[in-house]
Design a protein around this motif. Structure first.
Motif, short mmCIF file in Angstrom:
data_model
loop_
_atom_site.label_atom_id
_atom_site.label_comp_id
_atom_site.label_asym_id
_atom_site.label_seq_id
_atom_site.Cartn_x
_atom_site.Cartn_y
_atom_site.Cartn_z
N LEU A 144 0.83 -1.20 0.00
CA LEU A 144 0.00 0.00 0.00
C LEU A 144 0.87 1.25 0.00
CD1 LEU A 144 -3.15 0.66 0.45
CD2 LEU A 144 -2.48 -1.73 0.52
N PHE A 145 0.53 2.14 -0.91
CA PHE A 145 1.18 3.45 -0.95
C PHE A 145 0.23 4.50 -0.39
CE2 PHE A 145 5.01 3.11 -3.54
CZ PHE A 145 4.84 1.92 -4.23
N TRP A 146 0.82 5.55 0.16
CA TRP A 146 0.06 6.76 0.50
C TRP A 146 0.71 7.93 -0.22
CZ3 TRP A 146 -4.50 7.31 3.00
CH2 TRP A 146 -4.96 6.22 3.76
N TYR A 147 -0.14 8.73 -0.86
CA TYR A 147 0.30 9.93 -1.57
C TYR A 147 -0.46 11.12 -1.02
CZ TYR A 147 2.94 7.44 -5.16
OH TYR A 147 3.87 6.68 -5.82
N GLN A 148 0.19 12.29 -1.07
CA GLN A 148 -0.45 13.56 -0.73
C GLN A 148 -0.61 14.37 -2.00
OE1 GLN A 148 1.97 16.82 0.92
NE2 GLN A 148 0.62 16.87 2.69
N GLN A 149 -1.76 14.99 -2.15
CA GLN A 149 -1.97 15.82 -3.33
C GLN A 149 -2.62 17.13 -2.92
OE1 GLN A 149 -4.63 14.30 -6.40
NE2 GLN A 149 -3.52 15.40 -8.00
N HIS A 150 -1.87 18.23 -3.08
CA HIS A 150 -2.46 19.55 -2.87
C HIS A 150 -3.22 19.93 -4.13
CE1 HIS A 150 0.58 19.91 0.41
NE2 HIS A 150 -0.41 20.57 0.98
N ALA A 151 -4.23 20.78 -3.95
CA ALA A 151 -5.09 21.18 -5.06
C ALA A 151 -4.26 21.74 -6.21
CB ALA A 151 -6.10 22.21 -4.58
N GLY A 152 -4.48 21.20 -7.39
CA GLY A 152 -3.79 21.69 -8.57
C GLY A 152 -2.36 21.22 -8.72
N GLU A 153 -1.94 20.32 -7.83
CA GLU A 153 -0.55 19.85 -7.90
C GLU A 153 -0.49 18.34 -8.12
OE1 GLU A 153 1.08 23.28 -4.80
OE2 GLU A 153 1.79 21.21 -4.62
N ALA A 154 0.72 17.86 -8.36
CA ALA A 154 0.93 16.43 -8.57
C ALA A 154 0.89 15.68 -7.24
CB ALA A 154 2.28 16.19 -9.24
N PRO A 155 0.44 14.43 -7.23
CA PRO A 155 0.55 13.62 -6.02
C PRO A 155 2.02 13.43 -5.66
CG PRO A 155 -0.94 12.59 -7.60
CD PRO A 155 -0.24 13.70 -8.32
N THR A 156 2.33 13.47 -4.38
CA THR A 156 3.71 13.22 -3.93
C THR A 156 3.72 12.07 -2.94
OG1 THR A 156 3.48 14.92 -2.23
CG2 THR A 156 4.51 15.58 -4.29
N PHE A 157 4.74 11.26 -3.03
CA PHE A 157 4.88 10.05 -2.24
C PHE A 157 5.03 10.38 -0.75
CE2 PHE A 157 6.29 5.82 -1.22
CZ PHE A 157 7.30 5.97 -0.29
N SER A 189 -5.46 16.47 -0.23
CA SER A 189 -6.07 15.15 -0.39
C SER A 189 -5.02 14.08 -0.16
CB SER A 189 -6.65 15.00 -1.80
OG SER A 189 -7.83 15.73 -1.94
N TYR A 190 -5.42 13.01 0.50
CA TYR A 190 -4.51 11.90 0.79
C TYR A 190 -5.05 10.66 0.09
CZ TYR A 190 -2.35 15.09 3.96
OH TYR A 190 -1.68 16.19 4.47
N LEU A 191 -4.20 10.09 -0.74
CA LEU A 191 -4.60 9.00 -1.61
C LEU A 191 -3.94 7.70 -1.16
CD1 LEU A 191 -3.85 10.96 -4.90
CD2 LEU A 191 -6.12 10.56 -3.95
N CYS A 192 -4.77 6.69 -0.99
CA CYS A 192 -4.31 5.35 -0.67
C CYS A 192 -4.28 4.59 -1.99
CB CYS A 192 -5.31 4.74 0.31
SG CYS A 192 -5.11 2.99 0.65
N GLY A 223 -7.64 4.63 -4.17
CA GLY A 223 -8.91 4.95 -3.55
C GLY A 223 -9.34 6.32 -4.04
N GLY A 224 -10.52 6.74 -3.63
CA GLY A 224 -11.05 8.01 -4.10
C GLY A 224 -10.37 9.23 -3.49
N GLY A 225 -9.54 9.00 -2.47
CA GLY A 225 -8.86 10.11 -1.83
C GLY A 225 -9.66 10.67 -0.66
N THR A 226 -8.95 11.14 0.34
CA THR A 226 -9.57 11.77 1.50
C THR A 226 -9.09 13.21 1.58
OG1 THR A 226 -9.63 9.70 2.75
CG2 THR A 226 -9.81 11.76 4.02
N ARG A 227 -10.04 14.13 1.50
CA ARG A 227 -9.67 15.54 1.59
C ARG A 227 -9.62 15.92 3.06
NH1 ARG A 227 -13.45 19.67 -1.47
NH2 ARG A 227 -13.07 18.11 -3.06
N VAL A 228 -8.46 16.36 3.52
CA VAL A 228 -8.28 16.77 4.91
C VAL A 228 -8.22 18.29 4.97
CG1 VAL A 228 -6.72 16.76 6.89
CG2 VAL A 228 -7.14 14.65 5.61
N LEU A 229 -9.07 18.85 5.79
CA LEU A 229 -9.09 20.30 6.00
C LEU A 229 -8.61 20.59 7.41
CD1 LEU A 229 -9.82 23.15 5.08
CD2 LEU A 229 -12.16 22.73 5.92
N VAL A 230 -7.52 21.34 7.51
CA VAL A 230 -6.98 21.71 8.82
C VAL A 230 -7.43 23.13 9.14
CG1 VAL A 230 -4.90 21.99 10.22
CG2 VAL A 230 -4.98 20.21 8.45
N LYS A 231 -8.10 23.26 10.28
CA LYS A 231 -8.60 24.57 10.69
C LYS A 231 -7.76 25.14 11.82
CE LYS A 231 -13.40 23.91 9.34
NZ LYS A 231 -14.81 23.90 9.80
N PRO A 232 -7.65 26.47 11.89
CA PRO A 232 -6.85 27.08 12.96
C PRO A 232 -7.43 26.82 14.34
CG PRO A 232 -7.50 28.71 11.32
CD PRO A 232 -8.22 27.44 10.97
#
Lengths: 110, 114
Positions: A32-45, A85-88, A101-110
């Motif tokens: 299993l891989f996990w990737y992070q993807q910021h809006a408008g950017e490439a997924p990163t390992f 977004s975090y992609l499995c 997977g469809g990705g999980t969008r994580v929103l961090v609030k102050p």
């Protein structure tokens, strides 16, 4: 099939911990891989798990249980920049095809 | 070391047209995979090339095709475009073919079909 399921969205507070779960059919994948993807950017390992157990890498840790078809990504000491977004993604023993997977969008609030 | 380069970044095409997207992998990487990303379906595998040979293919119609050149650069082509082909097309390069080999993604080409 070889569906990979993860929650659509999660919200957490800066400084807190968030756990993103990922489940899949056990016969499908060897790792299993996990990737992070910021809006408008490439997924990163972020991480790769092929053996059962926890892999820790700084603020991020990933866990795998092959017998249960279950993985999670743990994000500690959340920062605003962790909003993404975090992609499995599962991979078979032979071949380079990643099933996401469809990705999980994580929103961090102050 | 330069990353994965995809061109163009943005593209607008009309239904029925065809389009060619390009991907230059990281120097030394011989495996190139293509993915389609849409809000509804997420990231879906299109195909993978290694040493100019297609090794894997996803469940996409024959309108989607690709190739890889001797310098590992890859192109994908979509013919007879449909509105549903509007998506972000991502290319990923790997050094080898092992399942545990990290995939590095390009910024993608955002295709809009009108």
């Amino acid at each position: 099939g070889q569906n990979i399921d993860q929650p659509t969205e999660m919200t957490a507070t800066e400084g807190a911990i968030v756990q993103i779960n990922c489940t899949y059919q056990t016969s499908g994948f060897n790792g299993l891989f996990w990737y992070q993807q910021h809006a408008g950017e490439a997924p990163t390992f972020l991480s790769y798990n092929v053996l059962d157990g926890l892999e820790e890498k700084g603020r991020f840790s990933s866990f795998l249980s092959r017998s249960k078809g279950y993985s999670y990504l743990l994000l500690k000491e959340l920062q605003m920049k962790d909003s993404a977004s975090y992609l499995c993604a599962g991979v078979k023993a032979a071949g380079n095809k990643l099933t996401f997977g469809g990705g999980t969008r994580v929103l961090v609030k102050p | 070391k330069a990353g994965v380069t995809q061109t163009p970044r943005y593209l607008i095409k009309t239904r029925g047209q065809q389009v060619t997207l390009s991907c230059s992998p990281i120097s030394g990487h011989r495996s190139v995979s293509w993915y389609q990303q849409t809000p509804g379906q997420g990231l879906q595998f299109l195909f993978e090339y290694f040493s100019e040979t297609q090794r894997n293919k996803g469940n996409f119609p024959g309108r989607f095709s690709g190739r890889q050149f001797s310098n590992s650069r890859s192109e994908m082509n979509v013919s007879t475009l449909e509105l549903g082909d509007s998506a972000l097309y991502l290319c990923a390069s790997r050094w080898g073919t092992g399942a545990d080999t990290e995939a590095f993604f390009g910024q993608g080409t955002r295709l809009t079909v009108v």
